[in-house]
Design a protein around this motif. Sequence first.
Motif, PDB file in Angstrom:
ATOM      1  N   ALA A  91      76.490 -66.787 -97.781  1.00 16.85           N
ATOM      2  CA  ALA A  91      75.532 -67.403 -98.703  1.00 16.85           C
ATOM      3  C   ALA A  91      74.487 -66.358 -99.303  1.00 16.85           C
ATOM      4  CB  ALA A  91      74.752 -68.397 -97.998  1.00 16.85           C
ATOM      5  N   CYS A  92      74.342 -65.445 -98.507  1.00 16.31           N
ATOM      6  CA  CYS A  92      73.411 -64.095 -98.898  1.00 16.31           C
ATOM      7  C   CYS A  92      74.276 -63.210-100.026  1.00 16.31           C
ATOM      8  CB  CYS A  92      73.171 -63.112 -97.565  1.00 16.31           C
ATOM      9  SG  CYS A  92      72.056 -64.007 -96.490  1.00 16.31           S
ATOM     10  N   ARG A  93      75.468 -62.863 -99.524  1.00 19.47           N
ATOM     11  CA  ARG A  93      76.412 -62.000-100.597  1.00 19.47           C
ATOM     12  C   ARG A  93      76.547 -62.824-101.745  1.00 19.47           C
ATOM     13  NH1 ARG A  93      79.234 -61.049 -95.822  1.00 19.47           N
ATOM     14  NH2 ARG A  93      80.834 -62.399 -96.603  1.00 19.47           N
ATOM     15  N   ARG A  94      76.805 -64.258-101.793  1.00 20.18           N
ATOM     16  CA  ARG A  94      77.102 -64.872-102.879  1.00 20.18           C
ATOM     17  C   ARG A  94      75.988 -65.054-103.761  1.00 20.18           C
ATOM     18  NH1 ARG A  94      80.261 -68.399-100.623  1.00 20.18           N
ATOM     19  NH2 ARG A  94      78.309 -69.521 -99.539  1.00 20.18           N
ATOM     20  N   GLY A  95      74.711 -65.181-103.032  1.00 19.37           N
ATOM     21  CA  GLY A  95      73.337 -65.676-103.911  1.00 19.37           C
ATOM     22  C   GLY A  95      72.677 -64.456-104.396  1.00 19.37           C
ATOM     23  N   GLY A  96      73.052 -63.087-103.965  1.00 17.71           N
ATOM     24  CA  GLY A  96      72.488 -62.144-104.341  1.00 17.71           C
ATOM     25  C   GLY A  96      71.115 -62.039-103.670  1.00 17.71           C
ATOM     26  N   THR A  97      70.547 -62.502-102.508  1.00 15.70           N
ATOM     27  CA  THR A  97      69.525 -62.559-102.119  1.00 15.70           C
ATOM     28  C   THR A  97      69.550 -63.037-100.680  1.00 15.70           C
ATOM     29  OG1 THR A  97      67.232 -63.327-102.079  1.00 15.70           O
ATOM     30  CG2 THR A  97      68.733 -64.963-102.742  1.00 15.70           C
ATOM     31  N   CYS A  98      68.661 -62.901 -99.749  1.00 12.04           N
ATOM     32  CA  CYS A  98      68.641 -63.248 -98.251  1.00 12.04           C
ATOM     33  C   CYS A  98      68.490 -64.831 -98.226  1.00 12.04           C
ATOM     34  CB  CYS A  98      67.651 -62.659 -97.587  1.00 12.04           C
ATOM     35  SG  CYS A  98      67.733 -62.905 -95.652  1.00 12.04           S
ATOM     36  N   HIS A  99      69.282 -65.507 -97.409  1.00 16.39           N
ATOM     37  CA  HIS A  99      69.397 -66.928 -97.270  1.00 16.39           C
ATOM     38  C   HIS A  99      69.253 -67.102 -95.833  1.00 16.39           C
ATOM     39  CE1 HIS A  99      69.972 -68.363-101.292  1.00 16.39           C
ATOM     40  NE2 HIS A  99      70.846 -67.334-101.337  1.00 16.39           N
ATOM     41  N   ASN A 100      69.086 -66.086 -94.890  1.00 18.25           N
ATOM     42  CA  ASN A 100      69.102 -66.099 -93.423  1.00 18.25           C
ATOM     43  C   ASN A 100      67.871 -66.995 -93.039  1.00 18.25           C
ATOM     44  OD1 ASN A 100      69.256 -65.997 -90.729  1.00 18.25           O
ATOM     45  ND2 ASN A 100      69.903 -64.119 -90.872  1.00 18.25           N
ATOM     46  N   PRO A 101      67.684 -67.913 -91.986  1.00 16.08           N
ATOM     47  CA  PRO A 101      66.413 -68.404 -91.662  1.00 16.08           C
ATOM     48  C   PRO A 101      65.354 -67.311 -91.190  1.00 16.08           C
ATOM     49  CG  PRO A 101      68.133 -69.695 -90.832  1.00 16.08           C
ATOM     50  CD  PRO A 101      68.724 -68.472 -91.546  1.00 16.08           C
ATOM     51  N   ASP A 102      66.140 -66.276 -90.619  1.00 13.46           N
ATOM     52  CA  ASP A 102      65.510 -65.175 -89.873  1.00 13.46           C
ATOM     53  C   ASP A 102      65.863 -64.050 -90.680  1.00 13.46           C
ATOM     54  OD1 ASP A 102      64.093 -63.287 -88.099  1.00 13.46           O
ATOM     55  OD2 ASP A 102      65.490 -63.519 -86.580  1.00 13.46           O
ATOM     56  N   PRO A 103      65.034 -63.474 -91.787  1.00 13.38           N
ATOM     57  CA  PRO A 103      65.398 -62.248 -92.473  1.00 13.38           C
ATOM     58  C   PRO A 103      65.103 -61.013 -91.697  1.00 13.38           C
ATOM     59  CG  PRO A 103      63.332 -63.426 -93.229  1.00 13.38           C
ATOM     60  CD  PRO A 103      63.967 -64.243 -92.286  1.00 13.38           C
ATOM     61  N   GLY A 104      64.254 -61.068 -90.595  1.00  9.46           N
ATOM     62  CA  GLY A 104      63.903 -59.946 -89.874  1.00  9.46           C
ATOM     63  C   GLY A 104      64.950 -59.384 -89.061  1.00  9.46           C
ATOM     64  N   ALA A 105      66.103 -60.552 -88.630  1.00 10.34           N
ATOM     65  CA  ALA A 105      67.251 -60.137 -88.058  1.00 10.34           C
ATOM     66  C   ALA A 105      68.102 -59.469 -88.884  1.00 10.34           C
ATOM     67  CB  ALA A 105      67.933 -61.327 -87.189  1.00 10.34           C
ATOM     68  N   CYS A 106      68.217 -59.919 -89.981  1.00  5.51           N
ATOM     69  CA  CYS A 106      68.960 -58.915 -91.029  1.00  5.51           C
ATOM     70  C   CYS A 106      68.400 -57.573 -91.098  1.00  5.51           C
ATOM     71  CB  CYS A 106      69.088 -59.743 -92.467  1.00  5.51           C
ATOM     72  SG  CYS A 106      70.021 -61.108 -92.478  1.00  5.51           S
ATOM     73  N   MET A 107      67.236 -57.465 -91.414  1.00  7.73           N
ATOM     74  CA  MET A 107      66.318 -56.162 -91.451  1.00  7.73           C
ATOM     75  C   MET A 107      66.554 -55.334 -90.173  1.00  7.73           C
ATOM     76  SD  MET A 107      62.716 -55.566 -93.029  1.00  7.73           S
ATOM     77  CE  MET A 107      61.616 -55.664 -91.239  1.00  7.73           C
ATOM     78  N   ARG A 108      66.625 -55.796 -89.144  1.00  8.77           N
ATOM     79  CA  ARG A 108      66.709 -55.034 -87.761  1.00  8.77           C
ATOM     80  C   ARG A 108      68.241 -54.464 -87.997  1.00  8.77           C
ATOM     81  NH1 ARG A 108      63.322 -59.220 -85.824  1.00  8.77           N
ATOM     82  NH2 ARG A 108      65.146 -60.444 -85.110  1.00  8.77           N
ATOM     83  N   ASP A 109      69.255 -55.429 -88.043  1.00  5.52           N
ATOM     84  CA  ASP A 109      70.540 -54.873 -88.172  1.00  5.52           C
ATOM     85  C   ASP A 109      70.767 -53.848 -89.034  1.00  5.52           C
ATOM     86  OD1 ASP A 109      71.125 -56.803 -86.021  1.00  5.52           O
ATOM     87  OD2 ASP A 109      71.993 -58.355 -87.551  1.00  5.52           O
ATOM     88  N   PHE A 110      70.150 -53.930 -90.270  1.00  3.06           N
ATOM     89  CA  PHE A 110      70.354 -52.839 -91.366  1.00  3.06           C
ATOM     90  C   PHE A 110      69.680 -51.610 -90.810  1.00  3.06           C
ATOM     91  CE2 PHE A 110      68.830 -51.058 -95.337  1.00  3.06           C
ATOM     92  CZ  PHE A 110      70.314 -50.837 -95.890  1.00  3.06           C
ATOM     93  N   PHE A 111      68.508 -51.689 -90.529  1.00  4.99           N
ATOM     94  CA  PHE A 111      67.811 -50.493 -90.016  1.00  4.99           C
ATOM     95  C   PHE A 111      68.503 -49.939 -88.888  1.00  4.99           C
ATOM     96  CE2 PHE A 111      64.257 -51.816 -92.528  1.00  4.99           C
ATOM     97  CZ  PHE A 111      63.794 -50.410 -93.078  1.00  4.99           C
ATOM     98  N   ALA A 112      69.263 -50.376 -87.976  1.00  2.00           N
ATOM     99  CA  ALA A 112      69.813 -49.943 -86.782  1.00  2.00           C
ATOM    100  C   ALA A 112      71.152 -48.991 -87.242  1.00  2.00           C
ATOM    101  CB  ALA A 112      70.566 -51.116 -85.784  1.00  2.00           C
ATOM    102  N   ALA A 113      71.758 -49.698 -88.447  1.00  2.00           N
ATOM    103  CA  ALA A 113      72.855 -48.848 -88.871  1.00  2.00           C
ATOM    104  C   ALA A 113      72.509 -47.712 -89.985  1.00  2.00           C
ATOM    105  CB  ALA A 113      73.784 -49.756 -89.685  1.00  2.00           C
ATOM    106  N   MET A 114      71.356 -47.651 -90.390  1.00  2.00           N
ATOM    107  CA  MET A 114      70.782 -46.644 -91.472  1.00  2.00           C
ATOM    108  C   MET A 114      70.589 -45.554 -90.834  1.00  2.00           C
ATOM    109  SD  MET A 114      67.441 -47.111 -93.811  1.00  2.00           S
ATOM    110  CE  MET A 114      67.843 -48.237 -94.667  1.00  2.00           C
ATOM    111  N   PRO A 115      70.954 -44.088 -91.639  1.00  2.00           N
ATOM    112  CA  PRO A 115      70.689 -42.939 -91.140  1.00  2.00           C
ATOM    113  C   PRO A 115      69.268 -42.735 -91.024  1.00  2.00           C
ATOM    114  CG  PRO A 115      72.151 -43.058 -92.950  1.00  2.00           C
ATOM    115  CD  PRO A 115      71.906 -44.508 -92.743  1.00  2.00           C
TER     116      PRO A 115
END
Length: 170
Positions: free
Chosen positions: A43-67
């Motif tokens: 739903a996030c990829r399709r909508g082009g925006t965050c649809h996760n009930p916990d956007p903090g989880a997405c941010m934590r995952d993204f920052f963990a993989a970021m250089p």
Amino acid sequence: MTWESSQTPEQAQWEADYKRQRARQHRMIVDALKVWSFCQHKACRRGGTCHNPDPGACMRDFFAAMPETDKQYLRLAMTARSAGLGPEEADREARRRLDADEQARTKTPQPAPPPASTPPAAVKAKRAARPRPPCDEAAHAAQVRQARDAERDGAFLSRPGRALSPARRR
């Protein structure tokens, strides 16, 4: 709104408001960084925006993989923006500070100056005062030739003044 027995209704209301505000901030950051393009939720990829009930989880995952350099740039840019700089100014300031940090990290320390080639006068006087054994120049020249030949042949003097022995390989 969850209410714990140790909280007053006002505290519970404040906590619920804080969590909603924090989720909005996280969602805004996730959308600005386009984290939704890497999200595991369709739903996030399709909508082009965050649809996760916990956007903090997405941010934590993204920052963990970021250089790490990208994380540092983002932190510096966010700090500059919160200090009141515009987007372009914050970008310039973050890049300037990253460059300064990189230069400080890669700057090689200056090598120590080479020791003086001439010893101090006190050392010269002490050396001159030492008694020297008489030297036979012909014997000395023969020792030098013997050492040179031994080095060429792969042998060495086991001890000064001793016979030659073959070179040891370790």
